[in-house]
Every structure is written in C-alpha cells, then in structure tokens.
Design a protein around this motif. Sequence first.
Motif, PDB file in Angstrom:
ATOM      1  N   SER A 154       0.835  -1.197   0.000  1.00 53.23           N
ATOM      2  CA  SER A 154       0.000   0.000   0.000  1.00 53.23           C
ATOM      3  C   SER A 154       0.869   1.245   0.000  1.00 53.23           C
ATOM      4  O   SER A 154       2.013   1.245   0.459  1.00 53.23           O
ATOM      5  CB  SER A 154      -0.902   0.007   1.245  1.00 53.23           C
ATOM      6  N   GLU A 176      -0.077   3.729   1.729  1.00 54.63           N
ATOM      7  CA  GLU A 176      -0.316   4.289   3.052  1.00 54.63           C
ATOM      8  C   GLU A 176       0.733   3.786   4.052  1.00 54.63           C
ATOM      9  O   GLU A 176       1.099   2.608   4.033  1.00 54.63           O
ATOM     10  CB  GLU A 176      -1.708   3.890   3.560  1.00 54.63           C
ATOM     11  N   VAL A 197      -1.390  -1.819   7.350  1.00 58.55           N
ATOM     12  CA  VAL A 197      -2.643  -1.712   6.594  1.00 58.55           C
ATOM     13  C   VAL A 197      -3.362  -3.049   6.494  1.00 58.55           C
ATOM     14  O   VAL A 197      -4.305  -3.191   5.726  1.00 58.55           O
ATOM     15  CB  VAL A 197      -2.373  -1.161   5.178  1.00 58.55           C
TER      16      VAL A 197
END
Length: 220
Positions: A179, A181, A185
């Motif tokens: 990801s 992010e 996650v």
Amino acid sequence: NDGTFPVEISAHLDGDTIATATATQVRRVKGIKQRPIESDELVGEIYLPPGKGPHPGVLVFGGSGGGIPDHPTVELLTSHGYAVLALAYFQPPETAYANEIESGRNWEVLPTEAVEIPLEYTDTAVEWFAGQEAVRPEPLGVVGGSLGANLALLVASRRDEVNTVVTTATGGIIFQGISSEPGDVGAQFARDGNSLPHIKYRRFSHILQMLWYRIRGHPI
C-alpha cells in the motif's frame, strides 16, 4: 511469427560443452479464442484452445503489478490444450488500466491495492470457471508468480476442485499488504472480512538487515 520459437539447450562440465540440442516451443497456435469474463463479479479474460472440449482448466494469477495477467504462460498453456482463466484480483496503477476502464471492465469490484484481497472473490472465480461448458470442472490447476504464487497456494488450500499448483518466486508467507499508506494496513489477503495472519513490515530495520546480509555475502 508463427507462434513457435527455437530453444537451444546446452550442457557444460568443467568449462567444456558436452552436449547441445534444439527444441521448438509452441507459444500460440491458431484457433485460440479469447474473450472477457462474462460476469459482473469478476475481471479477467478466458482463453480457450481449438476444439470442442471440455478442456482441462487452469487459473493464472499475476503478481504485484495487478491487473489481468497477459504473460506468455497464458497463451503457452492454451496452445497445449488448456482452458485458461487469466484473473485480475486487484486493480493495477491508474496509468496502466485507464484504457481498460473505458472499455467497460468492472474494475470497481476489486480492491485498489494489494491489501485484504478477499479470498471469496477467488472462490467465485473458481466456481464460475468450473461452470463453463468448455471447461472440465475438475480437477483444476492454478499458476501464479510472486504475490500470485501466495494466492495460488491459498486457493488450492480452500478449493477441492484444485489439485495442481505451479508457482514461481514463491514465498509461502503472508505479509502486510502492499500500500501507499504508511503503517500497518492489514494483510495481503483476507477471509470473511478479516486479515489473514501475516508478517508486518518494519521497513527501516528490514532494509538494514538486508544490507548486512549482502555485505556478508549471505542470501537475502
């Protein structure tokens, strides 16, 4: 190109060539039929070899690049008599799939990243594929590379229809999802809406560890 190409093979011993041979590999025969999956729940392509069938079936999963796998394995298997389902299981990057979205593929059914990809999606794919008139319902095979190799092993562990697994660049371990992010996650794959048990990334310490292995000449 007629769909074939030569493969040269040689054997060496103590610096000397002791044997050579040339084989012809058939990559794509005439008469292969290719069409999008006719399902609102799935994204992919089905390839059928010449002949009436039913043909033995193989599902092919790509790696962490996402999208529909189109590597030579798909046509190679089809050319040798297998029906192939080339299945996307998460969306590829925006630049790679923009044209395919315009063509009407139902990409919104897929995760946008390789995070908590639902195994129920592959259950649907196996059932759909086995239900096709041109496909022998079982036994089925699965082929996957890298991230797709892990998925292939998971699918085979869940589905009685699948009894052959071929993988490349196989880890056999479920890691944290891929990801953009930061932080945890969740896993690459999920079951019943929950992440599978997985190893989390510790990016900085892992980088140092890999550098130390490389300096010492050990495998990573």
